[in-house]
Design a protein around this motif. Sequence first.
Motif, PDB file in Angstrom:
ATOM      1  N   ILE A  31     -20.527 -14.119  31.504  1.00  0.00           N
ATOM      2  CA  ILE A  31     -20.558 -14.045  32.968  1.00  0.00           C
ATOM      3  C   ILE A  31     -19.535 -15.003  33.581  1.00  0.00           C
ATOM      4  CG2 ILE A  31     -21.971 -14.602  34.999  1.00  0.00           C
ATOM      5  CD1 ILE A  31     -24.382 -13.495  33.329  1.00  0.00           C
ATOM      6  N   LEU A  32     -19.480 -16.234  33.081  1.00  0.00           N
ATOM      7  CA  LEU A  32     -18.520 -17.209  33.616  1.00  0.00           C
ATOM      8  C   LEU A  32     -17.078 -16.755  33.396  1.00  0.00           C
ATOM      9  CD1 LEU A  32     -20.188 -20.597  32.569  1.00  0.00           C
ATOM     10  CD2 LEU A  32     -20.038 -19.626  34.880  1.00  0.00           C
ATOM     11  N   GLU A  33     -16.795 -16.205  32.222  1.00  0.00           N
ATOM     12  CA  GLU A  33     -15.438 -15.746  31.927  1.00  0.00           C
ATOM     13  C   GLU A  33     -15.064 -14.537  32.787  1.00  0.00           C
ATOM     14  OE1 GLU A  33     -11.608 -15.566  30.275  1.00  0.00           O
ATOM     15  OE2 GLU A  33     -13.070 -17.183  30.521  1.00  0.00           O
ATOM     16  N   LEU A  34     -15.971 -13.584  32.957  1.00  0.00           N
ATOM     17  CA  LEU A  34     -15.692 -12.435  33.819  1.00  0.00           C
ATOM     18  C   LEU A  34     -15.468 -12.878  35.268  1.00  0.00           C
ATOM     19  CD1 LEU A  34     -18.219  -9.791  32.440  1.00  0.00           C
ATOM     20  CD2 LEU A  34     -15.721  -9.724  32.284  1.00  0.00           C
ATOM     21  N   ALA A  35     -16.303 -13.784  35.746  1.00  0.00           N
ATOM     22  CA  ALA A  35     -16.149 -14.286  37.117  1.00  0.00           C
ATOM     23  C   ALA A  35     -14.817 -15.027  37.274  1.00  0.00           C
ATOM     24  CB  ALA A  35     -17.315 -15.201  37.477  1.00  0.00           C
ATOM     25  N   ARG A  36     -14.422 -15.792  36.267  1.00  0.00           N
ATOM     26  CA  ARG A  36     -13.140 -16.511  36.315  1.00  0.00           C
ATOM     27  C   ARG A  36     -11.974 -15.525  36.343  1.00  0.00           C
ATOM     28  NH1 ARG A  36      -9.016 -17.885  33.362  1.00  0.00           N
ATOM     29  NH2 ARG A  36      -9.788 -16.842  31.508  1.00  0.00           N
ATOM     30  N   ARG A  37     -12.020 -14.523  35.486  1.00  0.00           N
ATOM     31  CA  ARG A  37     -10.930 -13.539  35.412  1.00  0.00           C
ATOM     32  C   ARG A  37     -10.793 -12.724  36.689  1.00  0.00           C
ATOM     33  NH1 ARG A  37     -10.486 -11.074  29.326  1.00  0.00           N
ATOM     34  NH2 ARG A  37     -10.306 -13.087  28.291  1.00  0.00           N
ATOM     35  N   ARG A  38     -11.894 -12.522  37.375  1.00  0.00           N
ATOM     36  CA  ARG A  38     -11.857 -11.774  38.634  1.00  0.00           C
ATOM     37  C   ARG A  38     -11.668 -12.693  39.838  1.00  0.00           C
ATOM     38  NH1 ARG A  38     -15.992  -7.314  36.815  1.00  0.00           N
ATOM     39  NH2 ARG A  38     -14.443  -5.936  35.900  1.00  0.00           N
ATOM     40  N   ALA A  39     -11.407 -13.960  39.563  1.00  0.00           N
ATOM     41  CA  ALA A  39     -11.163 -14.975  40.594  1.00  0.00           C
ATOM     42  C   ALA A  39     -12.363 -15.167  41.521  1.00  0.00           C
ATOM     43  CB  ALA A  39      -9.901 -14.652  41.390  1.00  0.00           C
ATOM     44  N   LEU A  40     -13.561 -14.923  41.014  1.00  0.00           N
ATOM     45  CA  LEU A  40     -14.774 -15.148  41.793  1.00  0.00           C
ATOM     46  C   LEU A  40     -15.297 -16.569  41.602  1.00  0.00           C
ATOM     47  CD1 LEU A  40     -16.611 -11.804  41.010  1.00  0.00           C
ATOM     48  CD2 LEU A  40     -15.497 -12.447  43.161  1.00  0.00           C
ATOM     49  N   LEU A  41     -14.925 -17.190  40.505  1.00  0.00           N
ATOM     50  CA  LEU A  41     -15.452 -18.508  40.174  1.00  0.00           C
ATOM     51  C   LEU A  41     -14.318 -19.347  39.580  1.00  0.00           C
ATOM     52  CD1 LEU A  41     -18.236 -19.886  40.330  1.00  0.00           C
ATOM     53  CD2 LEU A  41     -18.614 -19.206  37.975  1.00  0.00           C
ATOM     54  N   ILE A  42     -13.571 -19.975  40.450  1.00  0.00           N
ATOM     55  CA  ILE A  42     -12.446 -20.798  40.025  1.00  0.00           C
ATOM     56  C   ILE A  42     -12.897 -22.258  40.026  1.00  0.00           C
ATOM     57  CG2 ILE A  42     -10.068 -21.478  40.516  1.00  0.00           C
ATOM     58  CD1 ILE A  42     -10.457 -18.492  39.796  1.00  0.00           C
TER      59      ILE A  42
END
Length: 150
Positions: A31-42
């Motif tokens: 979840i953290l990696e997907l959010a990072r890749r989609r720029a939702l969690l930088i």
Amino acid sequence: MDLSNFRFPKSLQTLGSHLPAPLANAPLMLILELARRRALLIAPDSLYGKSFCIKVEDLGLALCFYCDQGKFKSLSSLPMPDVSLSASAVDFLKLTTGQEDADTLFFRRRLKIEGNTELGIAVKYWIDASERPAWLNQFARRFMQTGEAM
């Protein structure tokens, strides 16, 4: 049914504490990696090199990881993370979806922060300020409505 005080049964807590760390951490890391890749969690620079532990009390899970130049990497365990956040699964769901902010949960003593207080506050504000995708909010609303219908 009001899910605010919902807790998973003790049997799950026992089971969760016996899961190998890589297996327990896998969903969170994904979840953290997907959010990072989609720029939702930088991750802000202040989190770089810091270690964290998310303790889901009613599931007996301690999910430990660290921030490596903006990417989150799993750790099998931490004797002393820089900061630890503890709450029930439902409270983490509310926090993640923005139904409750970290301050509210903290002052209601439903979210516990241990370790580096300054870092804990930075994480709390970062979580509150993070954009949430629309599907996540829809999921939370449906989940909470399903709980109320029970």
